[in-house]
Design a protein around this motif. Structure first.
Motif, PDB file in Angstrom:
ATOM      1  N   LYS A 231      -5.862  16.352  23.230  1.00 18.09           N
ATOM      2  CA  LYS A 231      -5.104  15.331  23.967  1.00 18.09           C
ATOM      3  C   LYS A 231      -3.939  14.840  23.122  1.00 18.09           C
ATOM      4  N   ASN A 232      -2.810  14.895  23.693  1.00 17.02           N
ATOM      5  CA  ASN A 232      -1.586  14.486  23.012  1.00 17.02           C
ATOM      6  C   ASN A 232      -0.636  13.958  24.082  1.00 17.02           C
ATOM      7  N   PRO A 233      -0.099  12.771  23.927  1.00 17.61           N
ATOM      8  CA  PRO A 233       0.770  12.208  24.979  1.00 17.61           C
ATOM      9  C   PRO A 233       2.000  13.053  25.251  1.00 17.61           C
ATOM     10  N   GLN A 234       2.355  13.933  24.330  1.00 15.04           N
ATOM     11  CA  GLN A 234       3.539  14.766  24.532  1.00 15.04           C
ATOM     12  C   GLN A 234       3.235  16.022  25.347  1.00 15.04           C
ATOM     13  N   ILE A 235       1.947  16.265  25.587  1.00 15.04           N
ATOM     14  CA  ILE A 235       1.547  17.452  26.356  1.00 15.04           C
ATOM     15  C   ILE A 235       1.249  17.024  27.789  1.00 15.04           C
ATOM     16  N   VAL A 236       1.931  17.597  28.736  1.00 18.35           N
ATOM     17  CA  VAL A 236       1.708  17.228  30.132  1.00 18.35           C
ATOM     18  C   VAL A 236       0.362  17.761  30.584  1.00 18.35           C
ATOM     19  N   GLY A 237      -0.194  17.111  31.623  1.00 11.87           N
ATOM     20  CA  GLY A 237      -1.523  17.481  32.082  1.00 11.87           C
ATOM     21  C   GLY A 237      -1.635  18.914  32.539  1.00 11.87           C
ATOM     22  N   GLU A 238      -0.604  19.426  33.173  1.00 16.81           N
ATOM     23  CA  GLU A 238      -0.670  20.796  33.686  1.00 16.81           C
ATOM     24  C   GLU A 238      -0.785  21.798  32.546  1.00 16.81           C
ATOM     25  N   GLN A 239      -0.032  21.586  31.464  1.00 15.01           N
ATOM     26  CA  GLN A 239      -0.113  22.491  30.328  1.00 15.01           C
ATOM     27  C   GLN A 239      -1.493  22.454  29.696  1.00 15.01           C
ATOM     28  N   MET A 245      -8.166  26.291  30.784  1.00 18.65           N
ATOM     29  CA  MET A 245      -8.619  27.376  31.636  1.00 18.65           C
ATOM     30  C   MET A 245      -8.554  28.715  30.896  1.00 18.65           C
ATOM     31  N   ARG A 246      -7.467  28.938  30.147  1.00 18.12           N
ATOM     32  CA  ARG A 246      -7.358  30.182  29.385  1.00 18.12           C
ATOM     33  C   ARG A 246      -8.465  30.283  28.341  1.00 18.12           C
ATOM     34  N   HIS A 247      -8.766  29.167  27.693  1.00 13.44           N
ATOM     35  CA  HIS A 247      -9.839  29.167  26.693  1.00 13.44           C
ATOM     36  C   HIS A 247     -11.183  29.489  27.330  1.00 13.44           C
ATOM     37  N   GLU A 248     -11.442  28.871  28.491  1.00 15.99           N
ATOM     38  CA  GLU A 248     -12.731  29.111  29.162  1.00 15.99           C
ATOM     39  C   GLU A 248     -12.859  30.559  29.607  1.00 15.99           C
ATOM     40  N   LEU A 249     -11.789  31.129  30.158  1.00 11.36           N
ATOM     41  CA  LEU A 249     -11.834  32.515  30.609  1.00 11.36           C
ATOM     42  C   LEU A 249     -11.939  33.481  29.432  1.00 11.36           C
ATOM     43  N   ALA A 250     -11.308  33.146  28.306  1.00  9.99           N
ATOM     44  CA  ALA A 250     -11.446  33.981  27.107  1.00  9.99           C
ATOM     45  C   ALA A 250     -12.880  33.942  26.596  1.00  9.99           C
ATOM     46  N   LEU A 299      -7.976  39.983  20.482  1.00  9.26           N
ATOM     47  CA  LEU A 299      -7.881  39.987  21.939  1.00  9.26           C
ATOM     48  C   LEU A 299      -8.248  38.618  22.518  1.00  9.26           C
ATOM     49  N   ARG A 300      -9.282  38.002  21.963  1.00  9.60           N
ATOM     50  CA  ARG A 300      -9.659  36.667  22.443  1.00  9.60           C
ATOM     51  C   ARG A 300      -8.546  35.656  22.170  1.00  9.60           C
ATOM     52  N   ASP A 301      -7.951  35.755  20.993  1.00 10.03           N
ATOM     53  CA  ASP A 301      -6.869  34.845  20.642  1.00 10.03           C
ATOM     54  C   ASP A 301      -5.659  35.042  21.562  1.00 10.03           C
ATOM     55  N   CYS A 302      -5.370  36.313  21.893  1.00  9.95           N
ATOM     56  CA  CYS A 302      -4.256  36.598  22.812  1.00  9.95           C
ATOM     57  C   CYS A 302      -4.520  36.006  24.195  1.00  9.95           C
ATOM     58  N   ALA A 303      -5.774  36.088  24.642  1.00 10.91           N
ATOM     59  CA  ALA A 303      -6.117  35.523  25.951  1.00 10.91           C
ATOM     60  C   ALA A 303      -5.998  34.006  25.928  1.00 10.91           C
ATOM     61  N   GLN A 304      -6.439  33.374  24.847  1.00 14.52           N
ATOM     62  CA  GLN A 304      -6.378  31.926  24.756  1.00 14.52           C
ATOM     63  C   GLN A 304      -4.935  31.419  24.716  1.00 14.52           C
ATOM     64  N   LYS A 305      -4.044  32.205  24.127  1.00 14.32           N
ATOM     65  CA  LYS A 305      -2.651  31.785  23.994  1.00 14.32           C
ATOM     66  C   LYS A 305      -1.779  32.248  25.157  1.00 14.32           C
ATOM     67  N   GLY A 306      -2.368  32.951  26.106  1.00 13.81           N
ATOM     68  CA  GLY A 306      -1.615  33.385  27.270  1.00 13.81           C
ATOM     69  C   GLY A 306      -0.835  34.664  27.062  1.00 13.81           C
ATOM     70  N   ILE A 307      -1.021  35.340  25.916  1.00 15.37           N
ATOM     71  CA  ILE A 307      -0.340  36.617  25.679  1.00 15.37           C
ATOM     72  C   ILE A 307      -0.957  37.709  26.542  1.00 15.37           C
ATOM     73  N   SER A 309      -3.082  38.275  30.058  1.00 16.69           N
ATOM     74  CA  SER A 309      -3.330  37.544  31.297  1.00 16.69           C
ATOM     75  C   SER A 309      -4.817  37.282  31.484  1.00 16.69           C
ATOM     76  N   THR A 310      -5.140  36.167  32.093  1.00 20.31           N
ATOM     77  CA  THR A 310      -6.524  35.818  32.405  1.00 20.31           C
ATOM     78  C   THR A 310      -6.669  35.655  33.915  1.00 20.31           C
ATOM     79  N   PRO A 311      -7.849  35.956  34.482  1.00 20.00           N
ATOM     80  CA  PRO A 311      -9.049  36.446  33.810  1.00 20.00           C
ATOM     81  C   PRO A 311      -8.806  37.768  33.086  1.00 20.00           C
TER      82      PRO A 311
END
Length: 346
Positions: A231-239, A245-250, A299-307, A309-311
């Protein structure tokens, strides 16, 4: 300079054992008395130390098989210095579950020597219930050929499991060893498991699922923890929601714990060029290879960072689900078919 098989093998072993590990390796080997080990000068050059050890081996009348035991001691301590290939033992017989070390050793050796006498075997049982076999092969085309200890192969079989692991084999060696393993373990067939790697522990754990895979409850707990940390006030909720979601799918694809260390994942692809009226006769083949010091973590790190695609594609998640890192993917569509054609062959 001594060019006997014993001297040549000792020279090779001495070049491979790190100097700081030499004394411990000699102690595990167990053939040199304590006073002789303590008399060794480890500040000498490798060549001088090798000559000293060779003199001691001659004094004790050690054979090349004894020196092979020294190499085996080192390889058992540092199996990651070789590339390993997994084998799957299938069609279990009634007596397969009761196989012990003595039965395995005698049956394996008997079958191997019935096929070819140009072999020399060393067999040991490790502390983790693994049977280690070192085989030096001679030229099977000649009855006079002596085993070449400089090009020995290793086999590891964990008792009470349907898996074995070998270093690189020739096609002829593979056929003989597959037969010998089948007879010695009580399984009627032995097949390539399509899993290779430098870490014997990693590919063993991947095959027998001996690593902690994440459960749905664990994933929810991890996500809640990340919500507090991220949680960081500079990060919008959608991001933040997308990152969660990417972390959970990874995690669903690869788990949330430390993963077995594989160096490569290979996909061998085969298809045909086609349109509504024409299909080429000759297949189009290509190979896709992922490489890393730990390809699953990458590969897991790439999925978590959006490199990635997920699922995550099922072709990637199959690595941990099936315990493989070599896949054959073929396009099996009939002419004009629009349905998904990817099929992963065993």
């Amino acid at each position: 300079m001594d060019t006997s098989p014993r001297a040549l093998l000792l020279q090779k072993v001495m070049r491979r054992i790190p100097r700081q590990r030499l004394n411990a390796t000699l102690e595990k080997w167990g053939l040199l008395p304590l006073e002789q080990r303590e008399s060794l000068d480890f500040t000498q050059s490798t060549r001088e130390l090798t000559e000293t050890l060779l003199d001691l081996c001659q004094k004790h009348d050690f054979s090349v098989k004894h020196i092979a035991g020294l190499e085996m001691t080192y390889v058992m301590d540092f199996p990651e210095k070789r590339k390993w290939h997994a084998l799957h033992l299938q069609n279990q017989g009634d007596d397969a579950a009761s196989v012990d070390l003595t039965h395995f050793k005698e049956t394996f050796k008997t079958h191997l020597t019935e096929i070819t006498r140009q072999v020399c075997l060393n067999v040991r049982k490790h502390t983790d219930d693994a049977i280690w076999i070192r085989i030096a092969w001679g030229d099977m085309r000649s009855q006079e050929s002596q085993p070449n200890h400089l090009k020995a192969v290793y086999i590891v079989h964990y008792l009470q499991t349907p898996y074995a692991f070998t270093t690189t084999l020739t096609s002829q060696q593979k056929l003989i060893i597959f037969q010998a393993l089948g007879f010695a373990t009580g399984f009627s067939s032995v097949n390539d498991a399509n899993l290779t790697g430098m870490s014997l522990t990693a590919i063993k754990d991947l095959l027998i699922r001996n690593y902690q895979q994440v459960s749905p409850a664990m994933r929810r707990s991890t996500i809640e923890t990340r919500k507090c940390l991220d949680k960081n006030p500079q990060i919008v909720g959608e991001q933040l929601a997308d990152a969660e979601m990417r972390h959970e799918l990874a995690c669903e694809a690869f788990g949330d714990q430390e993963l077995p260390q594989l160096q490569t994942v290979v996909y061998k692809l085969e298809t045909k060029f086609r349109d509504d009226t024409h299909t080429t006769e000759d297949p189009i083949r290509c190979t896709v290879k992922f490489s890393s010091t730990n390809v699953l973590e990458s590969l897991r790190d790439c999925a978590q960072k959006g490199i990635v695609s997920t699922p995550v594609s099922h072709l990637l998640s199959l690595i941990t689900r099936e315990g493989r890192n070599v896949f054959h993917v073929a396009d099996t569509r009939p002419r004009g078919s629009q349905q998904d054609a990817d099929r992963t062959n065993p």
